[in-house]
Every structure is written in structure tokens, then in C-alpha cells.
Design a protein around this motif. Structure first.
Motif, PDB file in Angstrom:
ATOM      1  N   LYS A  21       0.825  -1.204   0.000  1.00 32.96           N
ATOM      2  CA  LYS A  21       0.000   0.000   0.000  1.00 32.96           C
ATOM      3  C   LYS A  21       0.864   1.262   0.000  1.00 32.96           C
ATOM      4  CE  LYS A  21      -3.778  -2.096   2.688  1.00 32.96           C
ATOM      5  NZ  LYS A  21      -4.555  -2.011   3.938  1.00 32.96           N
ATOM      6  N   LYS A  22       2.002   1.183   0.685  1.00 30.92           N
ATOM      7  CA  LYS A  22       2.839   2.369   0.863  1.00 30.92           C
ATOM      8  C   LYS A  22       4.306   1.970   0.781  1.00 30.92           C
ATOM      9  CE  LYS A  22       3.600   6.140   4.186  1.00 30.92           C
ATOM     10  NZ  LYS A  22       3.240   6.660   5.519  1.00 30.92           N
ATOM     11  N   ASP A  23       5.117   2.828   0.199  1.00 31.54           N
ATOM     12  CA  ASP A  23       6.540   2.555   0.048  1.00 31.54           C
ATOM     13  C   ASP A  23       7.230   2.645   1.409  1.00 31.54           C
ATOM     14  OD1 ASP A  23       9.162   2.275  -0.681  1.00 31.54           O
ATOM     15  OD2 ASP A  23       9.286   4.134  -1.845  1.00 31.54           O
ATOM     16  N   PRO A  24       7.766   1.534   1.941  1.00 28.51           N
ATOM     17  CA  PRO A  24       8.436   1.580   3.252  1.00 28.51           C
ATOM     18  C   PRO A  24       9.774   2.329   3.190  1.00 28.51           C
ATOM     19  CG  PRO A  24       8.711  -0.580   2.257  1.00 28.51           C
ATOM     20  CD  PRO A  24       7.765   0.174   1.373  1.00 28.51           C
ATOM     21  N   PHE A  25      10.296   2.549   1.985  1.00 27.19           N
ATOM     22  CA  PHE A  25      11.568   3.267   1.818  1.00 27.19           C
ATOM     23  C   PHE A  25      11.363   4.746   1.496  1.00 27.19           C
ATOM     24  CE2 PHE A  25      13.093  -1.076   1.128  1.00 27.19           C
ATOM     25  CZ  PHE A  25      14.326  -1.051   1.763  1.00 27.19           C
ATOM     26  N   MET A  26      10.137   5.229   1.632  1.00 28.61           N
ATOM     27  CA  MET A  26       9.857   6.619   1.294  1.00 28.61           C
ATOM     28  C   MET A  26      10.761   7.573   2.089  1.00 28.61           C
ATOM     29  SD  MET A  26       6.229   8.655   1.419  1.00 28.61           S
ATOM     30  CE  MET A  26       5.467   7.500   0.288  1.00 28.61           C
ATOM     31  N   ASN A  27      11.423   8.476   1.376  1.00 20.06           N
ATOM     32  CA  ASN A  27      12.332   9.479   1.958  1.00 20.06           C
ATOM     33  C   ASN A  27      13.575   8.869   2.604  1.00 20.06           C
ATOM     34  OD1 ASN A  27      10.535  11.580   1.247  1.00 20.06           O
ATOM     35  ND2 ASN A  27       9.350  11.245   3.121  1.00 20.06           N
ATOM     36  N   VAL A  28      13.867   7.607   2.314  1.00 19.82           N
ATOM     37  CA  VAL A  28      15.079   6.968   2.834  1.00 19.82           C
ATOM     38  C   VAL A  28      16.133   6.970   1.732  1.00 19.82           C
ATOM     39  CG1 VAL A  28      16.097   4.869   3.783  1.00 19.82           C
ATOM     40  CG2 VAL A  28      13.752   5.495   4.372  1.00 19.82           C
ATOM     41  N   ARG A  29      17.320   7.456   2.037  1.00 16.18           N
ATOM     42  CA  ARG A  29      18.403   7.522   1.063  1.00 16.18           C
ATOM     43  C   ARG A  29      19.616   6.793   1.617  1.00 16.18           C
ATOM     44  NH1 ARG A  29      14.591   8.815  -1.138  1.00 16.18           N
ATOM     45  NH2 ARG A  29      14.080  10.662  -2.361  1.00 16.18           N
ATOM     46  N   TYR A  30      20.311   6.089   0.749  1.00 14.33           N
ATOM     47  CA  TYR A  30      21.521   5.372   1.152  1.00 14.33           C
ATOM     48  C   TYR A  30      22.704   5.886   0.333  1.00 14.33           C
ATOM     49  CZ  TYR A  30      18.324   2.154   3.424  1.00 14.33           C
ATOM     50  OH  TYR A  30      17.350   1.614   4.232  1.00 14.33           O
ATOM     51  N   LYS A  31      23.805   6.074   1.008  1.00 17.86           N
ATOM     52  CA  LYS A  31      24.994   6.583   0.331  1.00 17.86           C
ATOM     53  C   LYS A  31      26.210   5.774   0.761  1.00 17.86           C
ATOM     54  CE  LYS A  31      27.652  10.796  -0.541  1.00 17.86           C
ATOM     55  NZ  LYS A  31      27.812  12.234  -0.211  1.00 17.86           N
ATOM     56  N   GLN A  32      26.959   5.310  -0.228  1.00 16.56           N
ATOM     57  CA  GLN A  32      28.159   4.546   0.073  1.00 16.56           C
ATOM     58  C   GLN A  32      29.300   5.476   0.488  1.00 16.56           C
ATOM     59  OE1 GLN A  32      28.613   2.184  -3.600  1.00 16.56           O
ATOM     60  NE2 GLN A  32      28.116   0.393  -2.377  1.00 16.56           N
ATOM     61  N   ASP A  33      30.160   4.969   1.368  1.00 20.01           N
ATOM     62  CA  ASP A  33      31.345   5.720   1.762  1.00 20.01           C
ATOM     63  C   ASP A  33      32.351   5.733   0.625  1.00 20.01           C
ATOM     64  OD1 ASP A  33      30.296   6.091   4.292  1.00 20.01           O
ATOM     65  OD2 ASP A  33      31.221   4.271   5.089  1.00 20.01           O
ATOM     66  N   GLU A  34      33.087   6.824   0.524  1.00 20.58           N
ATOM     67  CA  GLU A  34      34.138   6.907  -0.485  1.00 20.58           C
ATOM     68  C   GLU A  34      35.245   5.918  -0.128  1.00 20.58           C
ATOM     69  OE1 GLU A  34      35.513   7.923  -3.919  1.00 20.58           O
ATOM     70  OE2 GLU A  34      33.871   9.135  -3.126  1.00 20.58           O
ATOM     71  N   THR A  35      35.661   5.124  -1.112  1.00 21.49           N
ATOM     72  CA  THR A  35      36.725   4.151  -0.882  1.00 21.49           C
ATOM     73  C   THR A  35      37.927   4.472  -1.750  1.00 21.49           C
ATOM     74  OG1 THR A  35      35.812   2.684  -2.578  1.00 21.49           O
ATOM     75  CG2 THR A  35      35.113   2.292  -0.312  1.00 21.49           C
ATOM     76  N   ASN A  36      39.088   4.073  -1.257  1.00 20.64           N
ATOM     77  CA  ASN A  36      40.306   4.258  -2.028  1.00 20.64           C
ATOM     78  C   ASN A  36      40.694   2.934  -2.675  1.00 20.64           C
ATOM     79  OD1 ASN A  36      40.674   6.990  -1.294  1.00 20.64           O
ATOM     80  ND2 ASN A  36      41.538   6.359   0.674  1.00 20.64           N
TER      81      ASN A  36
END
Length: 416
Positions: free
Chosen positions: A209-224
Motif C-alpha cells: 500500500k505504501k513505500d516503506p523506503f519513502m524518503n530513505v536515502r543510502y549513500k556509500q562511503d568513499e573508498t580508495n
């Protein structure tokens, strides 16, 4: 929680007159303002229909049979609705009508989280090598396994309905992956993105019925990225190995360092991927295996350096190459990475070498450090844009080095 509204209406429409002069009878199911309708395979004369009551007002046998049939359909719809509500399953008007007329038997098999996720993973598994890489399906499998553990731990059951999949569950899963599974942020992000893709599909199928990920953002850490310096590359190149398997792995690794090909692309490299241009120079032109479905936009186009040419010539008659029609006798990725760590120890290199370190070395030490333009490096690596290649440039920023060299020169002059 907002109260659910559920209504059933039987009606006719004068715009659909049948050949016998009667109009078809339809049923409409409405849930929270969303509706769907279907014919019930019965018809009636227009003058006999009572639109307000949704029944025939006739007393003849046909009218009585129709009214009885309408009552049975209405009761069946109420029963289906009650059973699904008690199971806390998510359902739509279309689903109720499908179950009413036997077009589907049950929602249990597909309308629970793990069953739906497993079904999607199996569909994708059939497309490995076409639309999906094995690593993607492996991530799906690991994600499903972790979800099953969490559901058993938190709810004491084997699966949950989509109605139970909410933002709270997402938070619990994130914490479970961090605390119990010990996943680093970048791995966790890959798991959650794989999970989110499946919930998006469930939303499109109207299982959620509703997006459980609404307004959730994921960002990976910068890797070398791990890569070899010029000095380390020279050591690996000049070290003599008495063990044949180590010499083979060293040569395959050097080939990757000199071409920028990823492990799978080295393994799948065939003579037809190598061509000679009008000036007699050898090139590799190969669609990247990882993104095979988009070959035209993701093609590695690399001139063959003499070191790479010599390695190809050395293994041209190798039994594995002859039997499989490949250019190099590449071992499994697991053995390859294991032997690379042995090579690093023998060469005194304090870095965790893996198959991808060769590609990184090409992108930094072999090309960018020698002032090859970012655009050309991007083309050789088969990147879809220079934004992907910029990752290597940040690690080895030649502009910073050159600017500081100028500073050093000026300071030296003043000191004199």
C-alpha cells in the motif's frame, strides 16, 4: 489507523446491449475509493432490473435464479474480504474479483515478502549472463537469507505479509545487518538497494500500500582503490617465481595492469576481441562482461602494450587456451585472489591485492600518472561516463602533484 471502506455493487449498463436484447450484469468492488468491476456472466431485460437494490424485480424462474446467484457472489466476496483481512494480507479490488471467479486461488504464495522475493530472485537467476551477473543474484540470495533470520528472530514465523512491511521493519533490518551480521556501510547499502528494488516491484504489482523506503536515502562511503605504484609494479614484473601457478597468476595480473580489463573480461578474452588497425597496431575491443546487456555503450577499447602482447604470445598454445578458445588460462577468482596474496608477500608488498587491483593499477599508475587524459582512460576502461573514471583521478590527482612541484621549485629558488 484509518478505517477501511469496502463496498460491493451489482449493476447493469444500458450502453452494452447484447444480441438477445438484454444487458449484462456487472459487479463492482470498491476499497478505500479504489474500484474494479467485472461481468458476472448473467444478463437481464432492462425493465426488470432494480438499480437501487442491485436485484431483478421479476418473479420468473430466471430472475429468481439471478438474484440467488447475486446473493451467493456477495456472500463469497464478504468471506474472501474477511479472510484476507484476518491474515493482514494486502489486497486490491482486482484481486478480490480474481479470487471470486477462480482466476487465482490464494494470495499466500505470492503476497508475502520472502515468497515474493524468492520468486523474483528465481526469475533473475534464469537471466544470468544476459541481464544479470552472478554476483547480483548472490546478493539477492544473501539478502533473502538475512531477512528470513530477522523475521524468525523478531516475529517467530517463516514469513511476513506485505502489510507488516513498514518503515519500522526497514530500520530493524538495517540494525540487524550492522549489529548481527557485522556488515560495513558499503555492503549494507548494496543489500538495502537490492531490497528496495524488490519493494518497488511489489508496489507496482499493488502488493504494497505504501513505500516503506519513502524518503530513505543510502549513500556509500568513499573508498580508495588498491593499486600498485610504479616501484611495486616493477617488483612484481621482475620477480622470478619458481612455482608455475604463481608465475601464471602474476602474468595474468600484469596483463590486467596493462589493459585495465576486469577479471571476468580477462577470463573471457578471445582471439576475436583482438584486432589490428590500419597502422598495424594491436587493440582489444570487447564489451564488458559485467554489463553485457549494454555492450555498445560499455566497450573496452585498449591499445595493446608490448608487455601485454608478450603475455598473450606466451600462452597462445597453452592447452586450456586451445581447448576453450580463450587467450589466457585464467584460474577461478577464489584461487586467483589467494595466489595474488602469496605474490604480494613474496614481493614484500604490504597491500591486500585482489583481481580488481590490476584494473585500478591501469587506471592510476599506468595511465593517469603518465598524463593520459581522463576521457581516454574512461574509454579504455569501458566506463559509461568520465564520472566513474574520476574515482581514479581523485586517488592520484596529478594536478596537485604538479602544482606542488611548482611550489617546490619557487621555494628552492628563493632559498638560493
Amino acid at each position: 489507523m484509518k478505517q477501511e471502506t469496502f463496498n460491493v455493487l451489482f449493476f447493469t449498463t444500458k450502453t452494452r446491449v447484447l444480441k438477445n436484447g438484454e444487458v449484462p450484469v456487472l459487479v463492482r468492488v470498491t476499497i478505500n475509493g479504489s474500484s474494479a468491476e467485472s461481468r458476472i456472466q448473467r444478463s437481464i431485460a432492462v425493465q426488470l432490473w432494480n438499480q437501487a437494490k442491485g436485484f431483478s424485480k421479476g418473479k420468473d424462474p430466471k430472475s429468481l435464479e439471478l438474484n440467488e446467484y447475486i446473493r451467493s457472489l456477495n456472500l463469497k466476496l464478504l468471506t474472501i474480504h474477511k479472510e484476507l483481512s484476518l491474515k493482514e494480507a494486502h489486497f486490491t479490488p482486482n484481486l478480490l474479483l480474481d479470487m471470486l471467479f477462480g482466476r487465482v486461488e490464494s494470495v499466500d504464495a505470492k503476497r508475502t515478502l520472502l515468497a515474493y522475493y524468492r520468486s523474483h530472485a528465481e526469475d533473475c537467476r534464469k537471466l544470468i549472463g544476459i541481464d544479470y551477473a552472478y554476483s547480483t543474484i548472490n546478493r539477492y540470495d544473501n539478502c533473502i537469507k538475512a531477512l528470513a533470520e530477522l523475521i524468525q528472530q523478531e516475529y517467530g514465523k517463516d514469513d511476513i505479509s506485505f502489510n507488516e512491511l513498514n518503515r519500522e521493519f526497514i530500520r530493524k533490518f538495517e540494525n540487524f545487518l550492522k549489529a548481527t551480521k557485522g556488515l560495513a556501510n558499503n555492503t549494507l547499502v548494496r543489500y538495502m538497494k537490492a531490497f528496495k528494488k524488490v519493494t518497488n516491484l511489489a508496489l507496482a504489482d499493488e502488493y504494497l500500500k505504501k513505500d516503506p523506503f519513502m524518503n530513505v536515502r543510502y549513500k556509500q562511503d568513499e573508498t580508495n582503490p588498491v593499486f600498485l605504484t610504479k616501484e611495486e609494479l616493477d617488483v612484481v614484473m621482475n620477480t622470478k617465481f619458481s612455482i608455475e601457478r604463481l608465475e601464471l597468476v602474476r602474468n595474468v595480473f600484469l596483463f590486467s595492469c596493462m589493459t585495465g580489463l576486469a577479471f571476468i573480461d580477462v577470463k573471457e578474452l578471445r582471439p576475436e576481441h583482438i584486432f589490428r588497425d590500419n597502422n598495424g597496431k594491436l587493440w582489444i575491443r570487447k564489451g564488458r562482461q559485467k554489463i553485457k546487456r549494454n555492450k555498445s555503450a560499455c566497450t573496452s577499447n585498449v591499445p595493446l602494450l608490448s608487455i601485454a602482447q608478450n603475455i598473450l604470445e606466451q600462452y597462445k598454445e597453452h592447452p586450456i587456451c586451445v581447448a576453450k578458445g580463450v587467450c589466457l588460462p585464467v584460474l577461478s577468482n577464489q584461487k586467483y585472489n589467494s595466489y595474488l596474496k602469496e605474490i604480494a608477500d613474496i614481493c614484500g608488498i604490504k597491500k591486500s591485492l585482489s583481481s580488481h587491483a590490476g584494473r585500478h593499477t591501469f587506471g592510476t599508475t599506468v595511465t593517469l600518472a603518465n598524463k593520459v587524459s581522463l576521457e581516454n582512460v574512461s574509454k579504455m576502461l569501458g566506463h559509461t561516463s568520465t564520472r566513474m573514471t574520476q574515482h581514479y583521478a581523485r586517488v592520484l590527482d596529478q594536478n596537485i602533484f604538479e602544482d606542488m612541484a611548482n611550489v617546490e621549485a619557487r621555494l628552492s629558488k628563493k632559498a638560493i
